[in-house]
Every structure is written in C-alpha cells, then in structure tokens.
Design a protein around this motif. Structure first.
Motif, mmCIF file in Angstrom:
data_model
loop_
_atom_site.group_PDB
_atom_site.id
_atom_site.type_symbol
_atom_site.label_atom_id
_atom_site.label_comp_id
_atom_site.label_asym_id
_atom_site.label_seq_id
_atom_site.Cartn_x
_atom_site.Cartn_y
_atom_site.Cartn_z
ATOM 1 N N GLU A 91 0.820 -1.207 0.000
ATOM 2 C CA GLU A 91 0.000 0.000 0.000
ATOM 3 C C GLU A 91 0.859 1.263 0.000
ATOM 4 O O GLU A 91 0.458 2.292 -0.547
ATOM 5 C CB GLU A 91 -0.939 -0.011 1.198
ATOM 6 N N ARG A 111 -10.065 -4.479 -0.385
ATOM 7 C CA ARG A 111 -8.916 -3.585 -0.197
ATOM 8 C C ARG A 111 -7.805 -3.762 -1.231
ATOM 9 O O ARG A 111 -7.034 -2.833 -1.475
ATOM 10 C CB ARG A 111 -8.347 -3.818 1.208
ATOM 11 N N TYR A 112 -7.733 -4.953 -1.833
ATOM 12 C CA TYR A 112 -6.628 -5.253 -2.748
ATOM 13 C C TYR A 112 -7.143 -5.851 -4.049
ATOM 14 O O TYR A 112 -8.258 -6.371 -4.110
ATOM 15 C CB TYR A 112 -5.645 -6.246 -2.106
ATOM 16 N N ARG A 226 -2.021 -3.426 -5.635
ATOM 17 C CA ARG A 226 -2.831 -2.343 -5.073
ATOM 18 C C ARG A 226 -4.179 -2.270 -5.790
ATOM 19 O O ARG A 226 -4.288 -2.652 -6.960
ATOM 20 C CB ARG A 226 -2.076 -1.011 -5.202
ATOM 21 N N LYS A 227 -5.174 -1.783 -5.101
ATOM 22 C CA LYS A 227 -6.511 -1.660 -5.686
ATOM 23 C C LYS A 227 -6.663 -0.234 -6.203
ATOM 24 O O LYS A 227 -7.190 0.644 -5.524
ATOM 25 C CB LYS A 227 -7.583 -1.986 -4.641
ATOM 26 N N ASP A 228 -6.184 0.001 -7.415
ATOM 27 C CA ASP A 228 -6.317 1.312 -8.050
ATOM 28 C C ASP A 228 -6.333 1.120 -9.567
ATOM 29 O O ASP A 228 -6.069 0.029 -10.073
ATOM 30 C CB ASP A 228 -5.188 2.263 -7.621
#
Length: 272
Positions: A91, A111-112, A226-228
């Motif tokens: 993160e 979250r991921y 990452r979750k983006d």
C-alpha cells in the motif's frame, strides 16, 4: 500578448504537464515494462511456496513467477519481507506486488486487487507423528495449537476453536517456528494451509502427521496488487500469463513438482 494571457498559457502548460505525468503513471504495466523489472515481496520462510536453500530462493512461488516474468518480458526482483510488513508495504508503494501466497477473503477483496488463484489454501492441521491422542480436528478442544500470526489461517483457527469449545492459540512470526515448537513437544498441533502441511509431512513424515480431515472451508491462494486504476493493466497481464500456464501445462507441472499432484484451480477470482 498581455500579462494575463501569458499567465493563463503558463498555467495551462503546467496543468497539461501534470496531466501527462498522471497519465504516464496510471499504467503500472507500462511502467514495469519501461523499467524492465518487477519489484516483488514475499516471505522466504513458507515452504514449499517460498524457501531459502543455502541462501538460494526457491519454491512454488518462484517457479510460477519466473514463468510470468518471461511472459511479461521483465526481470523479477524477489525481496524477502516479513509477512506482517508485506501488505502495508504494498500500500505504501514499496514494491509492485506481493507474491507470497495470500488467501483470498471477502475483506481483502475490498482492499486489494487479487490475481487468479495459484494454489489451494484450505486450512488443516498437523500433529506430532507420535501423538495418538489426536485423531480428528475436534480432538484439539482445549489443546495448544500454533499458527502464523496475521494470516487468514489464524482467523479460521480462532473461529474453529470457538465452534468446538476453545483452543489455546499461539501465534508465530513464521510457520517454521511453529513447526519447531510442535516437534519439541510445546504444541499439540499447528494449523496451516493444506499444501504447506502436505509438503511438511511428505518431507518429515517421521516427525509430523496430518490430522484429517481439513477443518477449513475451501479457499485459495493468489498474488496481490494495489486496488487502483493503475494496477489493472499489470493484474490483467499477470492473469493472462496464469491462464496460459493452465492451458500449456506449466501450472500443472509446477504443482506436481512440489506437491506431488495437481489441483484444479478456478480461472476466475473467487468473490467469497
């Protein structure tokens, strides 16, 4: 040209430059290919997935990701990071991915970004081979059971302990530490994922024995990003590589090499 016009032009140029930087950094796969390498975190003390053999990194994870890196055309840089520091480090942007086998859970999915599963993660138990008093998971009520701290396996063990009337749980930094205490008689059992325990028993059957059946619900290991928006391109590319390994037999061969048998795995990310 007036001062105000010049100022507006300058500000527009700065804004365009900022947007250009944002766009360039919004594609993690492009960034990785430009750099020619992937920064990868794992805990090299989680056999058979991650191990140090006389200082050389080896295991299921390395064999699998070496193939992914070939498909992507990049060099993998494997970093030995304690499990408890891996997801926070991801993160914080310290590495591109966590390739320690991470159990897919509903909470983590929020979250991921998870890749496709790379192995079974169903939770079971192992005991000392000489311990005839424990024949099934329910026999561990009131007993001392070790497990790696901060893992999904620890949470499942806690829930199972509540179900059978209580288990004395002792957390460890690594699974190897728990196995050592079990061998020394300081624990009655150790909880872990079935592939890890099968590998342990396969190689040290004189010391350890499985407790059948596995008590956990069916779950799977995967890798984490990452979750983006930027991570989507890299996650998609890794998933395409995993699918290719399903199709061409590389995944099966690596499973058979380390586990002695291959397990059918989902070709979509489980959502529960």
């Amino acid at each position: 040209m007036s001062f105000h016009t010049t100022l507006r032009a300058a500000l527009f140029g700065i804004s365009a430059l900022a947007l250009g930087v944002t766009a360039a950094s919004a594609d993690q796969l492009a960034d990785v290919k430009a750099a020619g390498k992937l920064e990868l975190a794992t805990d090299m003390h989680y056999a058979p997935f991650d191990m140090l053999n006389n200082g050389t990194y080896e295991g299921v994870t390395k064999d699998l990701f070496d193939e992914v890196a070939k498909d992507l055309g990049v060099t993998p840089n494997y970093m030995d990071v304690p499990w408890t520091a891996e997801l926070p480090g991801l993160e914080a942007g310290k590495f591109d991915m966590v390739i320690a086998p991470v159990t897919i859970t509903p909470e983590r999915l929020q979250r991921y970004t998870f890749t496709l599963p790379i192995a079974d993660a169903t939770v079971g138990l192992v005991k000392a081979a000489s311990n005839d008093a424990i024949q099934k998971p329910e026999d561990l009520a009131g007993k001392n059971v070790g497990v790696q701290q901060g893992t999904a396996q620890e949470k499942q063990l806690q829930a199972y302990g509540d179900k059978i009337g209580g288990i004395e749980i002792k957390g460890y930094g690594t699974a190897d530490e728990a196995y050592a205490d079990l061998a020394a008689g300081r624990l009655d059992a150790v909880a872990g994922s079935s592939p890890n325990l099968a590998y342990l028993v396969k190689n040290r059957g004189d010391v350890f024995a499985p407790v059948q059946p596995a008590f956990g619900a069916p779950t799977y290991f995967a890798w984490v990003l990452r979750k983006d928006d930027a991570s989507k391109s890299l996650a998609d590319a890794v998933n395409q590589s995993i699918l290719k390994m399903h199709e061409d037999g590389r995944l099966k061969a690596i499973q058979e090499k380390w586990f002695g048998a291959a397990t059918d795995l989902p070709t979509e990310v489980p959502q529960n």
